[in-house]
Design a protein around this motif. Structure first.
Motif, PDB file in Angstrom:
ATOM      1  N   SER A  21     -29.169 108.086 -14.973  1.00 54.27           N
ATOM      2  CA  SER A  21     -30.554 108.237 -14.531  1.00 54.27           C
ATOM      3  C   SER A  21     -31.092 109.649 -14.743  1.00 54.27           C
ATOM      4  N   ALA A  22     -30.282 110.667 -14.434  1.00 54.26           N
ATOM      5  CA  ALA A  22     -30.754 112.047 -14.570  1.00 54.26           C
ATOM      6  C   ALA A  22     -31.003 112.408 -16.024  1.00 54.26           C
ATOM      7  N   LEU A  23     -30.168 111.899 -16.913  1.00 58.01           N
ATOM      8  CA  LEU A  23     -30.287 112.242 -18.323  1.00 58.01           C
ATOM      9  C   LEU A  23     -31.507 111.577 -18.955  1.00 58.01           C
ATOM     10  N   TYR A  24     -31.722 110.304 -18.644  1.00 62.70           N
ATOM     11  CA  TYR A  24     -32.924 109.638 -19.157  1.00 62.70           C
ATOM     12  C   TYR A  24     -34.190 110.303 -18.589  1.00 62.70           C
ATOM     13  N   PHE A  25     -34.172 110.565 -17.290  1.00 59.22           N
ATOM     14  CA  PHE A  25     -35.335 111.189 -16.660  1.00 59.22           C
ATOM     15  C   PHE A  25     -35.629 112.548 -17.284  1.00 59.22           C
ATOM     16  N   ALA A  26     -34.605 113.394 -17.395  1.00 65.18           N
ATOM     17  CA  ALA A  26     -34.804 114.753 -17.899  1.00 65.18           C
ATOM     18  C   ALA A  26     -35.296 114.754 -19.334  1.00 65.18           C
ATOM     19  N   THR A  27     -34.771 113.844 -20.149  1.00 65.50           N
ATOM     20  CA  THR A  27     -35.205 113.788 -21.546  1.00 65.50           C
ATOM     21  C   THR A  27     -36.683 113.437 -21.643  1.00 65.50           C
ATOM     22  N   ALA A  28     -37.130 112.486 -20.814  1.00 62.77           N
ATOM     23  CA  ALA A  28     -38.544 112.109 -20.830  1.00 62.77           C
ATOM     24  C   ALA A  28     -39.430 113.190 -20.212  1.00 62.77           C
ATOM     25  N   GLU A  76     -33.166 123.245 -25.683  1.00 62.89           N
ATOM     26  CA  GLU A  76     -34.270 123.628 -26.550  1.00 62.89           C
ATOM     27  C   GLU A  76     -35.613 123.154 -26.005  1.00 62.89           C
ATOM     28  N   ARG A  77     -35.571 122.216 -25.050  1.00 62.06           N
ATOM     29  CA  ARG A  77     -36.801 121.691 -24.451  1.00 62.06           C
ATOM     30  C   ARG A  77     -36.972 122.173 -23.010  1.00 62.06           C
ATOM     31  N   SER A  78     -36.442 123.360 -22.703  1.00 64.44           N
ATOM     32  CA  SER A  78     -36.621 124.000 -21.389  1.00 64.44           C
ATOM     33  C   SER A  78     -35.997 123.201 -20.245  1.00 64.44           C
ATOM     34  N   VAL A  79     -34.835 122.599 -20.515  1.00 66.27           N
ATOM     35  CA  VAL A  79     -34.077 121.948 -19.454  1.00 66.27           C
ATOM     36  C   VAL A  79     -32.913 122.862 -19.075  1.00 66.27           C
ATOM     37  N   ASP A  80     -32.845 123.224 -17.800  1.00 68.33           N
ATOM     38  CA  ASP A  80     -31.767 124.070 -17.285  1.00 68.33           C
ATOM     39  C   ASP A  80     -30.575 123.174 -16.954  1.00 68.33           C
ATOM     40  N   LEU A  81     -29.484 123.345 -17.690  1.00 66.82           N
ATOM     41  CA  LEU A  81     -28.295 122.515 -17.518  1.00 66.82           C
ATOM     42  C   LEU A  81     -27.261 123.149 -16.605  1.00 66.82           C
ATOM     43  N   SER A  82     -27.579 124.310 -16.018  1.00 64.03           N
ATOM     44  CA  SER A  82     -26.588 125.013 -15.195  1.00 64.03           C
ATOM     45  C   SER A  82     -26.245 124.246 -13.925  1.00 64.03           C
ATOM     46  N   GLY A  83     -27.069 123.282 -13.541  1.00 61.11           N
ATOM     47  CA  GLY A  83     -26.804 122.488 -12.343  1.00 61.11           C
ATOM     48  C   GLY A  83     -25.849 121.333 -12.578  1.00 61.11           C
ATOM     49  N   ILE A  84     -25.356 121.186 -13.802  1.00 61.47           N
ATOM     50  CA  ILE A  84     -24.378 120.130 -14.095  1.00 61.47           C
ATOM     51  C   ILE A  84     -22.976 120.662 -13.795  1.00 61.47           C
ATOM     52  N   THR A 110     -35.057 107.431 -29.312  1.00 64.64           N
ATOM     53  CA  THR A 110     -36.517 107.535 -29.456  1.00 64.64           C
ATOM     54  C   THR A 110     -37.103 108.634 -28.575  1.00 64.64           C
ATOM     55  N   LEU A 111     -36.518 108.866 -27.407  1.00 63.65           N
ATOM     56  CA  LEU A 111     -37.021 109.922 -26.532  1.00 63.65           C
ATOM     57  C   LEU A 111     -36.847 111.292 -27.166  1.00 63.65           C
ATOM     58  N   LYS A 112     -35.756 111.485 -27.871  1.00 65.14           N
ATOM     59  CA  LYS A 112     -35.501 112.767 -28.514  1.00 65.14           C
ATOM     60  C   LYS A 112     -36.538 113.058 -29.596  1.00 65.14           C
ATOM     61  N   ALA A 113     -37.047 112.003 -30.216  1.00 64.97           N
ATOM     62  CA  ALA A 113     -38.020 112.172 -31.307  1.00 64.97           C
ATOM     63  C   ALA A 113     -39.462 112.172 -30.818  1.00 64.97           C
ATOM     64  N   LEU A 114     -39.688 111.792 -29.574  1.00 67.75           N
ATOM     65  CA  LEU A 114     -41.043 111.647 -29.049  1.00 67.75           C
ATOM     66  C   LEU A 114     -41.685 113.011 -28.818  1.00 67.75           C
ATOM     67  N   THR A 115     -42.967 113.138 -29.142  1.00 69.08           N
ATOM     68  CA  THR A 115     -43.718 114.380 -28.938  1.00 69.08           C
ATOM     69  C   THR A 115     -44.985 114.100 -28.152  1.00 69.08           C
ATOM     70  N   LEU A 116     -45.593 115.148 -27.626  1.00 72.02           N
ATOM     71  CA  LEU A 116     -46.869 114.989 -26.924  1.00 72.02           C
ATOM     72  C   LEU A 116     -47.934 114.426 -27.856  1.00 72.02           C
ATOM     73  N   GLU A 117     -47.888 114.818 -29.114  1.00 72.35           N
ATOM     74  CA  GLU A 117     -48.879 114.344 -30.071  1.00 72.35           C
ATOM     75  C   GLU A 117     -48.756 112.830 -30.270  1.00 72.35           C
ATOM     76  N   SER A 118     -47.532 112.345 -30.418  1.00 72.35           N
ATOM     77  CA  SER A 118     -47.356 110.903 -30.608  1.00 72.35           C
ATOM     78  C   SER A 118     -47.693 110.130 -29.335  1.00 72.35           C
ATOM     79  N   ILE A 119     -47.432 110.731 -28.186  1.00 69.01           N
ATOM     80  CA  ILE A 119     -47.795 110.092 -26.917  1.00 69.01           C
ATOM     81  C   ILE A 119     -49.313 110.011 -26.793  1.00 69.01           C
ATOM     82  N   ASP A 120     -50.007 111.087 -27.170  1.00 67.48           N
ATOM     83  CA  ASP A 120     -51.475 111.088 -27.102  1.00 67.48           C
ATOM     84  C   ASP A 120     -52.071 110.010 -28.004  1.00 67.48           C
TER      85      ASP A 120
END
Length: 300
Positions: A28-35, A62-70, A278-288
């Protein structure tokens, strides 16, 4: 605004009518964080064994996710889940469940995670959700998810969670199970009475419903021609909703409605591939672009 998410990180073994995959990244945390990281910085809190390939999460850094809490448990084995989907993708059976290091998960929040304005309590035990909430320092917005077994086995603790949060994500059958109401709107109203300002009832391919004490808003699921793997769709949906809210820095009704549409779009994109592809490839532009299509699709 940043988001702190606490939940599971796992290996998934998934079988569908289209393909079988083993050792795919999940939880759950990984799917949530990626999105969510498409929209805003994320602090990720979870536990894995030393068998987990942390290098595979470099895309999150690279997408500003802090992994130090793992927390990496030396000599431990990572949580593993296996599932098989029927032709009707709404139906699946769990074929394997190994909690491993997740069984003794004791979330500890760093100062950065504690002070995040937005907090998401993934579908972990209500006792752990409360423990995380107690560590958070005056968050502006708190949301939570749940699953059926916790509603049945920890109902009193779950009611305490409801009294602490602003938004609950729950599917239609879970809402009816917990409240005893046959109608999902009545079930949502009963859940609101326990504390949250908003409840989102997830209905899978039939969309979702946002309910508050003063309003009701429903959206269809974004249309997908071919569903490959629905694992993690609900967590991805929640990640997009919280990510959008954090980016906007507002939690009013109008912003919530747009956030729900973003959740529908991102959740639908997730099922078009396997694992996080697909989440890894998704961008704000494609979402818009999909957002504009959604407006055309629902205008009348």
């Amino acid at each position: 605004m940043s988001i702190t998410v606490v939940g599971s990180i796992a290996f998934d073994d998934v079988v569908t009518q289209h393909k079988s995959v083993s050792n795919s990244l999940g939880g759950s945390a990984l799917y949530f964080a990626t999105a969510a990281s498409i929209y805003a910085p994320v602090n990720m809190v979870g536990v894995v064994g030393d068998d987990f390939p942390m290098d595979d999460l470099s895309f999150l850094s690279e997408r500003s996710v802090d992994l130090s809490g793992i927390n990496i448990i030396e000599g431990g084995r990572t949580f593993r889940w296996g599932g098989e989907y029927e032709l009707d993708m709404n139906k699946r059976k769990t074929t394997n469940l190994e909690l491993n290091v997740f069984q003794d998960f004791d979330p500890k929040l760093s100062e950065k995670a504690r002070t995040a304005p937005c907090v998401f309590l993934g579908n972990i035990e209500p006792s752990l959700q409360l423990k995380v909430f107690e560590q958070a320092e005056d968050p502006a917005f708190v949301a939570a998810d749940t699953i059926e077994c916790y509603l049945e086995n920890s109902a009193d603790l779950f009611r305490r969670v409801l009294s602490c949060i602003d938004l609950l994500f729950i599917n239609d059958s879970e809402a009816q199970l917990f409240t005893g109401e046959n109608n999902v709107i009545s079930a949502a109203k009963a859940l609101l009475a326990d504390g949250p300002e908003y409840v989102i009832i997830k209905k899978g391919e039939h969309g979702s419903i946002l309910v508050s004490n003063d309003s009701f808003f429903t959206v269809p699921a974004y249309p997908v021609e071919k569903v490959l793997d629905p694992t993690g769709a609900g967590d991805s949906y929640a990640g997009a909703v919280l990510g959008y809210l954090a980016r906007e820095g507002r939690y009013d009704e109008a912003t919530m409605r747009k956030a729900v549409v973003h959740g529908s779009i991102v959740g639908a994109a997730l099922v078009e591939g396997f694992s996080l592809d697909t989440l890894k490839a998704l961008t704000l532009e494609s979402i818009d672009e999909r957002f504009d299509c959604f407006k055309d699709m629902t205008r009348f």
